[in-house]
Design a protein around this motif. Structure first.
Motif, PDB file in Angstrom:
ATOM      1  N   LEU A 123       2.238  33.108  28.911  1.00 34.50           N
ATOM      2  CA  LEU A 123       3.717  33.363  28.883  1.00 34.50           C
ATOM      3  C   LEU A 123       4.445  32.693  30.009  1.00 34.50           C
ATOM      4  O   LEU A 123       5.526  32.301  29.746  1.00 34.50           O
ATOM      5  CB  LEU A 123       3.998  34.899  28.606  1.00 34.50           C
ATOM      6  CG  LEU A 123       3.418  35.413  27.151  1.00 34.50           C
ATOM      7  CD1 LEU A 123       3.756  37.074  27.170  1.00 34.50           C
ATOM      8  CD2 LEU A 123       4.075  34.659  25.918  1.00 34.50           C
ATOM      9  N   LEU A 124       3.786  33.045  31.213  1.00 33.03           N
ATOM     10  CA  LEU A 124       4.419  32.224  32.431  1.00 33.03           C
ATOM     11  C   LEU A 124       4.727  30.949  32.228  1.00 33.03           C
ATOM     12  O   LEU A 124       5.547  30.265  32.563  1.00 33.03           O
ATOM     13  CB  LEU A 124       3.530  32.874  33.571  1.00 33.03           C
ATOM     14  CG  LEU A 124       3.674  34.098  34.136  1.00 33.03           C
ATOM     15  CD1 LEU A 124       2.390  34.166  35.104  1.00 33.03           C
ATOM     16  CD2 LEU A 124       4.819  34.627  34.570  1.00 33.03           C
ATOM     17  N   LYS A 125       3.496  30.259  31.815  1.00 35.77           N
ATOM     18  CA  LYS A 125       3.593  28.649  31.561  1.00 35.77           C
ATOM     19  C   LYS A 125       4.595  28.376  30.374  1.00 35.77           C
ATOM     20  O   LYS A 125       5.542  27.383  30.514  1.00 35.77           O
ATOM     21  CB  LYS A 125       2.025  28.325  30.750  1.00 35.77           C
ATOM     22  CG  LYS A 125       2.186  27.010  30.785  1.00 35.77           C
ATOM     23  CD  LYS A 125       0.576  26.459  30.280  1.00 35.77           C
ATOM     24  CE  LYS A 125       0.587  24.956  30.060  1.00 35.77           C
ATOM     25  NZ  LYS A 125       1.174  24.427  28.792  1.00 35.77           N
TER      26      LYS A 125
ATOM     27  N   ASP B 161       4.360  38.528  46.445  1.00 36.38           N
ATOM     28  CA  ASP B 161       3.324  37.596  46.796  1.00 36.38           C
ATOM     29  C   ASP B 161       2.751  37.202  45.583  1.00 36.38           C
ATOM     30  O   ASP B 161       2.473  35.872  45.508  1.00 36.38           O
ATOM     31  CB  ASP B 161       2.164  38.537  47.592  1.00 36.38           C
ATOM     32  CG  ASP B 161       2.377  38.764  48.795  1.00 36.38           C
ATOM     33  OD1 ASP B 161       3.358  38.367  49.437  1.00 36.38           O
ATOM     34  OD2 ASP B 161       1.581  39.723  49.417  1.00 36.38           O
ATOM     35  N   ALA B 162       2.826  37.756  44.262  1.00 37.64           N
ATOM     36  CA  ALA B 162       2.328  37.234  43.327  1.00 37.64           C
ATOM     37  C   ALA B 162       3.508  36.365  42.804  1.00 37.64           C
ATOM     38  O   ALA B 162       2.875  35.222  42.172  1.00 37.64           O
ATOM     39  CB  ALA B 162       2.127  38.515  42.126  1.00 37.64           C
ATOM     40  N   ALA B 163       4.873  36.515  42.874  1.00 32.07           N
ATOM     41  CA  ALA B 163       5.818  35.573  42.504  1.00 32.07           C
ATOM     42  C   ALA B 163       5.623  34.425  43.416  1.00 32.07           C
ATOM     43  O   ALA B 163       5.658  33.261  42.564  1.00 32.07           O
ATOM     44  CB  ALA B 163       7.254  36.330  42.881  1.00 32.07           C
ATOM     45  N   GLU B 164       5.280  34.509  44.375  1.00 34.04           N
ATOM     46  CA  GLU B 164       5.163  33.136  45.390  1.00 34.04           C
ATOM     47  C   GLU B 164       3.915  32.209  44.763  1.00 34.04           C
ATOM     48  O   GLU B 164       4.140  30.852  44.560  1.00 34.04           O
ATOM     49  CB  GLU B 164       4.894  33.326  46.925  1.00 34.04           C
ATOM     50  CG  GLU B 164       6.190  34.190  47.435  1.00 34.04           C
ATOM     51  CD  GLU B 164       7.218  32.987  47.314  1.00 34.04           C
ATOM     52  OE1 GLU B 164       7.093  32.059  47.333  1.00 34.04           O
ATOM     53  OE2 GLU B 164       8.625  33.910  47.386  1.00 34.04           O
ATOM     54  N   ASN B 165       2.843  32.931  44.404  1.00 33.73           N
ATOM     55  CA  ASN B 165       1.444  32.266  44.046  1.00 33.73           C
ATOM     56  C   ASN B 165       2.133  31.534  42.571  1.00 33.73           C
ATOM     57  O   ASN B 165       1.388  30.487  42.171  1.00 33.73           O
ATOM     58  CB  ASN B 165       0.501  33.084  43.932  1.00 33.73           C
ATOM     59  CG  ASN B 165       0.052  33.306  45.554  1.00 33.73           C
ATOM     60  OD1 ASN B 165       0.199  32.430  46.122  1.00 33.73           O
ATOM     61  ND2 ASN B 165      -0.449  34.614  45.687  1.00 33.73           N
ATOM     62  N   ILE B 166       2.647  32.265  41.574  1.00 33.27           N
ATOM     63  CA  ILE B 166       3.095  32.121  40.416  1.00 33.27           C
ATOM     64  C   ILE B 166       3.774  30.730  40.416  1.00 33.27           C
ATOM     65  O   ILE B 166       3.554  29.884  39.532  1.00 33.27           O
ATOM     66  CB  ILE B 166       3.716  32.934  39.592  1.00 33.27           C
ATOM     67  CG1 ILE B 166       2.761  34.071  39.306  1.00 33.27           C
ATOM     68  CG2 ILE B 166       4.238  32.568  38.108  1.00 33.27           C
ATOM     69  CD1 ILE B 166       3.258  35.481  38.646  1.00 33.27           C
TER      70      ILE B 166
ATOM     71  N   ILE C 230       9.273  27.472  37.318  1.00 28.48           N
ATOM     72  CA  ILE C 230       9.526  28.875  36.755  1.00 28.48           C
ATOM     73  C   ILE C 230      10.473  29.614  37.544  1.00 28.48           C
ATOM     74  O   ILE C 230      10.680  29.467  38.559  1.00 28.48           O
ATOM     75  CB  ILE C 230       8.155  29.812  36.573  1.00 28.48           C
ATOM     76  CG1 ILE C 230       8.307  31.049  35.714  1.00 28.48           C
ATOM     77  CG2 ILE C 230       7.829  30.267  38.234  1.00 28.48           C
ATOM     78  CD1 ILE C 230       6.989  31.769  35.460  1.00 28.48           C
ATOM     79  N   THR C 231      11.291  30.454  36.926  1.00 28.59           N
ATOM     80  CA  THR C 231      12.443  31.356  37.485  1.00 28.59           C
ATOM     81  C   THR C 231      12.113  32.515  37.456  1.00 28.59           C
ATOM     82  O   THR C 231      11.922  33.306  36.553  1.00 28.59           O
ATOM     83  CB  THR C 231      13.698  31.158  36.688  1.00 28.59           C
ATOM     84  OG1 THR C 231      14.136  29.807  36.689  1.00 28.59           O
ATOM     85  CG2 THR C 231      14.692  31.983  37.428  1.00 28.59           C
ATOM     86  N   ILE C 232      11.858  33.266  38.881  1.00 26.62           N
ATOM     87  CA  ILE C 232      11.562  34.625  39.019  1.00 26.62           C
ATOM     88  C   ILE C 232      12.766  35.258  39.356  1.00 26.62           C
ATOM     89  O   ILE C 232      13.283  35.065  40.339  1.00 26.62           O
ATOM     90  CB  ILE C 232      10.483  34.726  40.003  1.00 26.62           C
ATOM     91  CG1 ILE C 232       9.105  33.827  40.003  1.00 26.62           C
ATOM     92  CG2 ILE C 232      10.161  36.227  40.375  1.00 26.62           C
ATOM     93  CD1 ILE C 232       8.151  34.419  39.102  1.00 26.62           C
ATOM     94  N   ALA C 233      13.177  36.057  38.430  1.00 29.05           N
ATOM     95  CA  ALA C 233      14.435  36.677  38.144  1.00 29.05           C
ATOM     96  C   ALA C 233      14.480  37.872  39.551  1.00 29.05           C
ATOM     97  O   ALA C 233      15.248  38.077  40.015  1.00 29.05           O
ATOM     98  CB  ALA C 233      14.953  37.037  37.102  1.00 29.05           C
ATOM     99  N   GLY C 234      13.259  38.574  39.632  1.00 33.97           N
ATOM    100  CA  GLY C 234      13.364  39.412  40.787  1.00 33.97           C
ATOM    101  C   GLY C 234      11.715  40.046  40.548  1.00 33.97           C
ATOM    102  O   GLY C 234      11.067  39.940  39.778  1.00 33.97           O
ATOM    103  N   THR C 235      11.755  41.051  41.715  1.00 32.48           N
ATOM    104  CA  THR C 235      10.593  41.807  42.034  1.00 32.48           C
ATOM    105  C   THR C 235      10.678  43.257  42.331  1.00 32.48           C
ATOM    106  O   THR C 235      11.703  43.319  42.855  1.00 32.48           O
ATOM    107  CB  THR C 235       9.720  41.034  42.758  1.00 32.48           C
ATOM    108  OG1 THR C 235       9.687  41.183  44.130  1.00 32.48           O
ATOM    109  CG2 THR C 235       9.143  39.633  42.378  1.00 32.48           C
ATOM    110  N   HIS C 236       9.644  44.188  42.199  1.00 32.02           N
ATOM    111  CA  HIS C 236      10.092  45.367  42.420  1.00 32.02           C
ATOM    112  C   HIS C 236       8.613  46.038  42.726  1.00 32.02           C
ATOM    113  O   HIS C 236       7.643  45.715  41.843  1.00 32.02           O
ATOM    114  CB  HIS C 236      10.797  46.122  41.653  1.00 32.02           C
ATOM    115  CG  HIS C 236      11.291  47.581  42.412  1.00 32.02           C
ATOM    116  ND1 HIS C 236      10.697  48.592  42.676  1.00 32.02           N
ATOM    117  CD2 HIS C 236      12.561  47.759  43.062  1.00 32.02           C
ATOM    118  CE1 HIS C 236      11.451  49.476  43.166  1.00 32.02           C
ATOM    119  NE2 HIS C 236      12.501  48.906  43.284  1.00 32.02           N
TER     120      HIS C 236
END
Length: 251
Positions: A93-95, A116-121, A128-134
């Motif tokens: 789904l990330l792909k 950290d997960a977002a950076e590696n993704i 990919i657009t990472i809208a946010g993390t928490h």
């Protein structure tokens, strides 16, 4: 989509391609879509936890994460198509999101894990657009704290980020309860509980070698690396025994 039941818990008879296709359709139709990824332990727990049982029953798609479910389906002579692990579905789904312009939000783990997960993704899927993390250390109805300010803050943070997909790594059943309790409060479209997947993406936990994955023995690898899990793995023989005795018995 055809479903079967294992110990009363409904499971979709989908393969990975079909699972991704169903999510793609939900995104295209701007429709809310809740995915649950049970394994043997979760099915056993759902037979004890009525709330979890009803949440799984209400989900839009329930994929067989554990090899135990696939083997059980064969015993019942209604074989599932294949094992669809949560982390592999998440990666697919990330792909898909990267290739089709959808944004994702990551929630869970200790402080910094989701980031950290977002950076590696992003390294793996540059578009990919990472809208946010928490982080996942907050109180809410899923922890028995109804209307807690922490939960309201998280909901506001997600809604302000306005993602298309939300991956929740709080561990089962907290992640499923968090999603179910707040589904109508969140503006995103697709929601999925992903267990310890963010720790794997962050690099703090190593996934089992491929040979273990192919044989469906990731649980054994985790037991070797993390002996504290052995007590939890006791659900596997309980599950197998119930399947053999009951075959299938609705709750």
């Amino acid at each position: 989509m055809q479903r079967m039941t294992i110990l009363g818990v409904s499971i979709d008879r989908v393969d990975m391609k079909e699972a991704v296709s169903r999510v793609a359709e939900a995104l295209m139709l701007n429709k809310k879509f809740f995915i649950v990824t049970p394994n043997s332990e979760i099915v056993v727990n759902a037979n004890k936890d009525k709330t979890l049982f009803e949440i799984i029953k209400s989900a839009d798609m329930v994929v067989p994460d554990g090899i135990g479910l696939v083997l059980a389906s064969k015993i019942m002579k209604t074989p599932l198509k294949e094992r669809v692990t949560g982390i592999d579905l998440m990666d697919n789904l990330l792909k898909f999101s990267s290739e089709n312009g959808y944004s994702v939000y990551l929630i869970g783990g200790k402080e910094g894990i989701a980031q950290d997960a977002a950076e590696n993704i992003k390294i793996k899927y540059p578009n990919i657009t990472i809208a946010g993390t928490h982080h996942g250390y907050f109180k809410g109805k899923h922890t028995g704290n109804v209307d807690h300010p922490d939960e309201k803050e998280v909901i506001n943070h997600i809604n302000n980020a306005n993602p298309d997909l939300v991956f929740v790594a709080l561990g089962a059943p907290k992640q499923e309860k968090f999603i179910s309790y707040n589904l109508n409060k969140l503006n995103a479209k697709v929601f999925m509980g992903v267990g310890g997947s963010l720790d794997v993406y962050a690099g703090t936990v190593k996934r089992a070698p491929e040979i273990y994955q192919k044989l469906g023995l990731e649980w054994a690898y985790r037991a070797i690396k993390e002996p504290w899990r052995i007590k939890r793995l006791g659900a596997i023989p309980v599950f197998a025994l119930k399947v053999l005795i009951k075959k299938d018995k609705p709750m």
